[in-house]
Design a protein around this motif. Structure first.
Motif, mmCIF file in Angstrom:
data_model
loop_
_atom_site.group_PDB
_atom_site.id
_atom_site.type_symbol
_atom_site.label_atom_id
_atom_site.label_comp_id
_atom_site.label_asym_id
_atom_site.label_seq_id
_atom_site.Cartn_x
_atom_site.Cartn_y
_atom_site.Cartn_z
ATOM 1 N N GLY A 7 0.809 -1.205 0.000
ATOM 2 C CA GLY A 7 0.000 0.000 0.000
ATOM 3 C C GLY A 7 0.843 1.256 0.000
ATOM 4 O O GLY A 7 0.409 2.310 -0.501
ATOM 5 N N SER A 8 2.058 1.160 0.547
ATOM 6 C CA SER A 8 2.948 2.325 0.563
ATOM 7 C C SER A 8 3.378 2.732 -0.843
ATOM 8 O O SER A 8 3.862 3.855 -1.044
ATOM 9 N N ASN A 9 3.186 1.853 -1.832
ATOM 10 C CA ASN A 9 3.484 2.206 -3.221
ATOM 11 C C ASN A 9 2.467 3.198 -3.792
ATOM 12 O O ASN A 9 2.761 3.905 -4.757
ATOM 13 N N ILE A 10 1.268 3.207 -3.219
ATOM 14 C CA ILE A 10 0.208 4.131 -3.658
ATOM 15 C C ILE A 10 -0.427 4.744 -2.410
ATOM 16 O O ILE A 10 -1.560 4.428 -2.062
ATOM 17 N N PRO A 11 0.270 5.650 -1.738
ATOM 18 C CA PRO A 11 -0.187 6.134 -0.430
ATOM 19 C C PRO A 11 -1.379 7.084 -0.448
ATOM 20 O O PRO A 11 -2.094 7.191 0.553
ATOM 21 N N ASN A 12 -1.631 7.761 -1.580
ATOM 22 C CA ASN A 12 -2.629 8.837 -1.604
ATOM 23 C C ASN A 12 -3.802 8.508 -2.524
ATOM 24 O O ASN A 12 -3.632 7.834 -3.545
ATOM 25 N N PRO A 13 -5.018 8.994 -2.194
ATOM 26 C CA PRO A 13 -6.146 8.828 -3.122
ATOM 27 C C PRO A 13 -5.781 9.360 -4.504
ATOM 28 O O PRO A 13 -5.193 10.430 -4.641
ATOM 29 N N GLY A 14 -6.129 8.573 -5.519
ATOM 30 C CA GLY A 14 -5.796 8.951 -6.891
ATOM 31 C C GLY A 14 -4.483 8.384 -7.381
ATOM 32 O O GLY A 14 -4.183 8.456 -8.579
ATOM 33 N N ASP A 15 -3.689 7.808 -6.465
ATOM 34 C CA ASP A 15 -2.416 7.210 -6.890
ATOM 35 C C ASP A 15 -2.670 5.953 -7.703
ATOM 36 O O ASP A 15 -3.507 5.114 -7.346
ATOM 37 N N ILE A 16 -1.926 5.816 -8.793
ATOM 38 C CA ILE A 16 -2.016 4.640 -9.662
ATOM 39 C C ILE A 16 -0.604 4.184 -9.986
ATOM 40 O O ILE A 16 0.263 4.990 -10.321
ATOM 41 N N LYS A 17 -0.400 2.899 -9.872
ATOM 42 C CA LYS A 17 0.920 2.335 -10.188
ATOM 43 C C LYS A 17 0.742 1.135 -11.106
ATOM 44 O O LYS A 17 0.052 0.174 -10.765
#
Length: 390
Positions: A50-60
């Motif tokens: 989850g730390s790879n996409i910490p914020n709302p709207g993050d996409i990886k």
């Protein structure tokens, strides 16, 4: 070509009689592809944190054994995993990490999806000035959602959608470490790193399961937590690993230590544990920090280890320990790097045509044998199902 079933029978027996998995499981591209389906896709495999996409709207975006995926944190903070493929013409949607405030827009024809994967716009689909068509039903054309779960910030997926519920699948690990069901705080930039290994992914798992190699591969670690202090952890069919009755907290120059996770029982004052949750995530717990190592199989003899370290408090709440956080990450990177030579050496050794899987020590190798048996059982069941469907 599949390995004859009889070749796995020698794995599916007691540790004192068993051999390890045959060489083909480390050098054959055909077996690697078989394991991808039977082991990695049919079970709950770890792919990221989850730390790879910490914020709302993050996409990886990521590629998991050839499968194009995207990790998405929606506006509510929930994590979803989708196939990274537009439902129109199969175009890759996202090619680099980003943060999106609005919608995911396909770079080919601009079909758009919201952060929950719903198709919400189809420009010109009915003509140059018409954005709808009776044959295009948005509710049926959302992104392909991948079954996923998050535990201890590790994101797991079941690609085939055939595994039992994650809470059942991981129930014994969740129960064993129930005292650590607390918020985890990623340590920051230095607390994530990766190691590239010229080895088959299973050898990285096997090595982690046992402490037998400690005096020779980790001599400095063996001084503070010796092989005599270690014990086996074996939960057949679920996970295996090792623990130590001796854990010495790292201290800063002025004697400070990391804050403990709250409300731990006294046994954790001096104990630490390390398990491989099958198939591909390695976990470690201590009174004051936690780590995960996601094993990413790349090819028959290529693997990447993705390491993440966590603490009981957010780094912003313990700025005075920033140097200690960096030192802890450096310590573990050194320890994990010491294993590279042996797992790569075993990979090269598997090219020896006469190697027969090896001989386990019934006393020291039983946790590794647990993993071999788990792999062999799933492969054997997979092959029998394939045969029945012919």
């Amino acid at each position: 070509m599949s390995i004859p079933l009889s070749n796995l029978d020698s794995v599916l027996t007691s540790t004192d009689k068993a051999k390890g998995l045959p060489n083909e499981h480390y050098v054959s591209n055909a077996v690697f592809d078989e394991e991808k389906k039977a082991i990695l896709f049919d079970n709950w495999s770890a792919i990221a944190t989850g730390s790879n996409i910490p914020n709302p709207g993050d996409i990886k975006p990521l590629n998991f054994v050839g499968m194009p995926l995207i990790l998405v944190r929606n506006s509510s903070g929930d994590i979803n995993v989708f196939q990274n493929t537009c439902r129109h013409r199969g175009m890759i949607l996202i090619d680099k990490p980003t943060n999106i405030k609005g919608v995911i827009s396909c770079p080919y024809h601009s079909w758009c999806y919201n952060l929950d994967g719903d198709l919400c716009a189809t420009p010109m689909v009915g003509g140059t000035d018409i954005n709808t068509h009776e044959s295009i039903k948005n509710e049926e054309l959302g992104l392909f959602k991948i079954r996923s779960a998050v535990w201890q910030d590790v994101i797991f997926v079941n690609i085939s959608n055939s595994a039992k519920e994650f809470t059942d699948y991981a129930s014994k690990a969740i129960e064993r470490w129930s005292e650590f069901e607390k918020p985890l705080h990623h340590g920051g930039e230095s607390s994530s790193f990766k190691l590239n290994l010229d080895t088959n992914w299973k050898l990285a798992v096997e090595n982690y399961c046992e402490s037998y190699h400690l005096p020779w591969v980790h001599p400095e670690l063996n001084v503070t937590s010796s092989i005599e202090d270690h014990y086996h952890i074996e939960e057949m069919g679920h996970f295996s690993g090792q623990g130590s009755h001796v854990y010495n907290q790292m201290k800063s120059d002025d004697g400070n230590v990391f804050p403990d996770f709250e409300n731990l029982s006294d046994e954790w004052d001096t104990k630490s544990e390390y398990i491989a949750l099958y198939p591909n995530v390695l976990l470690g717990v201590h009174r004051d920090h936690f780590f995960s190592i996601i094993i990413e199989p790349i090819s028959t003899n290529k693997t990447i280890e993705h390491v993440s370290l966590y603490y009981a408090k957010d780094p912003s709440e313990m700025l005075e320990l920033k140097k200690l956080i960096d030192s802890n990450a450096s310590f573990w990177k050194t320890v994990f790097s010491e294993d590279i030579g042996v797992v790569e050496g075993m990979q090269r050794g598997r090219s020896g045509l006469m190697f027969d899987g090896g001989k386990f020590s019934p006393v020291m190798d039983s946790a590794t044998h647990c993993f071999h048996q788990w792999v062999a059982k799933f492969l054997k069941d997979f092959r029998e199902k394939q045969k029945a469907n012919l």
